[in-house]
Each structure stands twice: as structure tokens, then as C-alpha cells.
Design an enzyme around this catalytic site. Sequence first.
Site, PDB file in Angstrom:
ATOM      1  N   GLU A 306       0.925  -1.266   0.146  1.00  0.00           N
ATOM      2  CA  GLU A 306      -0.170   0.025   0.027  1.00  0.00           C
ATOM      3  C   GLU A 306       1.080   1.267   0.067  1.00  0.00           C
ATOM      4  O   GLU A 306       1.586   1.637   1.034  1.00  0.00           O
ATOM      5  CB  GLU A 306      -0.975  -0.035   1.221  1.00  0.00           C
ATOM      6  N   CYS A 340      -2.345   8.588   3.632  1.00  0.00           N
ATOM      7  CA  CYS A 340      -2.167   8.258   2.422  1.00  0.00           C
ATOM      8  C   CYS A 340      -3.126   8.396   1.209  1.00  0.00           C
ATOM      9  O   CYS A 340      -2.985   8.335  -0.064  1.00  0.00           O
ATOM     10  CB  CYS A 340      -1.661   6.762   2.360  1.00  0.00           C
TER      11      CYS A 340
END
Length: 535
Positions: A306, A340
Amino acid sequence: MATCFWLRSCGAQRLGSTFPGCRLRPRAGGLVPASRPAPGPAQLRGYAGGLAGLSAALLRTDSFVGGRWLPAAATFPVQDPASGAALGMVADCGVREARAAVRAAYEAFCSWREVSAKERSSLLRKWYNLMIQNKDDLARIITAESGKPLKEAHGEILYSAFFLEWFSEEARRVYGDIIYTPAKDRRALVLKQPIGVAAVITPWNFPSAMITRKVGAALAAGCTVVVKPAEDTPFSALALAELASQAGIPSGVYNVIPCSRKNAKEVGEAICTDPLVSKISFTGSTTTGKILLHHAANSVKRVSMELGGLAPFIVFDSANVDQAVAGAMASKFRNTGQTCVCSNQFLVQRGIHDAFVKAFAEAMKKNLRVGNGFEEGTTQGPLINEKAVEKVEKQVNDAVSKGATIVTGGKRHQLGKNFFEPTLLCNVTQDMLCTHEETFGPLAPVIKFNTEEEAIAIANAADVGLAGYFYSQDPAQIWRVAEQLEVGMVGVNEGLISSVECPFGGVKQSGLGREGSKYGIDEYLELKYVCYGGL
């Protein structure tokens, strides 16, 4: 991937049998090794009450390997990003400790894989219950080491715990298949089996949730883990280790090896190249992810990545301005812009542009308060370190030099070197750093666009694609844009999209695989086809 069924000899101290084994009680010592004096109450209160009154059992400084708290040859300081003061010294693990942790995890895996799904489920549930019971102390640890406002830290702890709860339930739902083949005397079976030892490398911005999202799935599947937490926030990972031990998670199943920034590269390489490791799960920058992919390639390990994002936030003329502004505030300024999936560039259609910018600026001035994360009313804490502040400052200066206008904010905050004012820019163009470089800070640049096609083209020009957001009241446009955005997750008229029940992950250079949801456990399982003949 086949699990490596041999034990590699290494120079590390041999750990005894880890299953089920007794878990030694860790020594007391607060936030510093026993050889150093513990800070007194007055010192602790100096960090805005950050660590005062916490249970000593949760404040660990040593590595946690094979169910034991083990010191390292050296230590490194963890600092409060709000004041810069040292919170404590933590074991600075190296390659030797990393290999010992992998060995302990492998030895534990040989037994943990045979534990029934029901028992694994029960243990994860106990771990979840302990997180809920200790949620206040866990939240304060997060605020102390990351600077995150305490209210957000409380939210993260609940989010973290919910992953353990979710995967405690998914542990009992790992189903295989029976396939009827053309041959009457055969049956084909598909089994799902745990991969093996997983190397888990986590970031500082969600120091608890990024662990449980990975570890909950791994343990539910029957895997064991070695966690390398971010050097800025090791206390959260170590506190989770203490609660895992209290919950009865067997020795060696959950291991934590903190290390300094100086040792991070070699420790990461050691655990990612070790032949006893079958899986790598990483959350962090795309640059680091590519390095880890190279490590994984040499032994063809399974990976989950990720990585970075550049999330577009598109506001079409048909949008409800108030809803769009509320979504922008939630998406952009959560954790001071250090997420993020944080919106990185705001694309606003010409017809609604001025109204949106005005309302956005007003909402920022009215609702955002910069301060120490422990102070009541703080919504914007410090950035993690001065390097992060310098990046935001560089992007603002670059944009202004190329014609952007500062609507509000635009400079470092008077509170200290790690604080930056929430900033809104307009007249932003695509040649500016802030539009093609992930910010990770409280900066919102607004680009004006004319057509839907133009907005889609700008959004999809990035080589990453983690999350994207857009606001529209046109049903046809909603379907078109949701399908055309090249991202792994889309928020339609919604700025907060993360949920334990839903798959989290990106496309393009934003990563591989998915975490959370019913799909998350598949990342730690292998499919085995069994042909059963002679019937």
C-alpha cells in the site's frame, strides 16, 4: 508460494521452543531501559500530560521476540514531534535481532498453523477486548509519539481494534471448494492454507491501525508475523505486543523489532530476504516499496504493498458546495494532512470555483485549530518532523513562484518548528510541485477546470492511484466518473472512505493487493489443488 521448510542457522541466540511455552513477564522500566533512570512525574507532565498516568505495562522499550522482551546492544531516542523532547529510548535492533525474530516466527508457525480457526478467532477476540479496555492509554501513546490530536488518536484505536474483531470473525470463514471433474472416479478439492511467516513493515502516521489491519488478517489465516514499526512511532507496536501477550497469543506468533532510521534499511532487507519469510506486507512510500519488491523478487515472495497516493478531489458544477467543503475538510486535514488517502489536489469546475474556494477558506479559518495534540480543541497537530515541514514549505514556495495565490495560511506556525499553518492555494497549475508530488501536510491546492473530460484527464495523469473523491448531483456523471477514475478507492460525495468491512488498496504504482474486508485474509492464504482419485 511454498513455505521454506528448513531452519537456517544464524548467529543469533537460539530461542527455545515457542509453542505453547511460557511468556516471560517483561521487566518494568517505563519508557527507558532499566539501566537508565525513569523520568519522574514532573517530566512526564511536561509533555502536555502526554504520558502521565499511563499503565507501565504498556510502555515497553525492548524488542518482543518469541514471547520475550529482549534488549538490543544499542538504543535510539523517540521524540515528541510537538516539543522535540525525548520521550524515551527504545531497543535499536539490527540484522542479528531481525533474523532471530524471523526464526522465532517460523518455529511458532509450525504449530500456529495447526491451531483451529475457532481458537485463533477466540484469541484475536481477546486481543480486541484488551484494546478496547486500554483504549485511552493506547490513544495517548499515539498522540505522544506522532503528535496526532487526541480525538483522532482515539478514533484510530477503535479503528485498529475493529480490524482484530473483524478478522477474528473471518478466521472461521476460510472456505475451500469441491470441483466435479469429467472423470467419474475423481474429485477435485481446493484448499486454502496459510502462507507462512509474514514480514510486516508499517508507517508512523497510523502506528496502530496499520499493524492490526495486516496482523489481524495474518493471524486469522494461520500465519505468524515479524513487525518492523516506523522508527518515529515504535511505542504503539510494543504496546500492542504487551496486549497480545496478555490475550494469550502464543509466543513467536507476534514479534516486534523496533530500530532506528540508521538501521532501518538493513533490518528491512534482512527480514524481506530471509528464506524463512514467505510474505511481505508494507505500507509506505512508493520508492521504498520498489526496493522491497526487488528483495521479494529474488525468492519470489508474496507481497502486499500500500504505497503513495496523489488523491484528486473533484468538485463539479452540479455539486452541493456545503457538502463538498465538508468532505474536503475531512479528507484533507485529518491527521494534519498526513494520510495516504489524503486529497492532494482539488479540481474545481469553473462555474462553482469561486464559491467553493470562499467557503473552503472560511471553513478552514473557523474549524481548524493548530496546537499540541493533547490540548482540548486541537484539530491540527505538528507534522512528524522538520523534514516534513520543509517539504510543505517547498511546495508552497514553488507554487507561489509560478503564479499561485495564497488564500489562507502559507507559512510555518509560530508554535514550533514542526507546525505549519493550514494552507489554501488557488490559481494553481499542473506544472507546480504540489500537483504531482504527494504533500503529506496541511496544503490544499485548487486547480480550476472546464469540462468533465479535462478533470478526468488531470486526475488520471498520475502514475499512482490509491484514492479519489468527487462531488456531483448528476447520477449519470457519478457513474461515468466513478468508473473512469484510475484509483483503487472512490469517494462519491464522501470524504472519509476507510472501513474495516471494505477493501483498501490502490492501482498503478500505489500498490498491490487489498487489506481489510473479506478479501484481506486472502493475502495470507495459498490455494492448494488436491486431485482425489480412485473413487
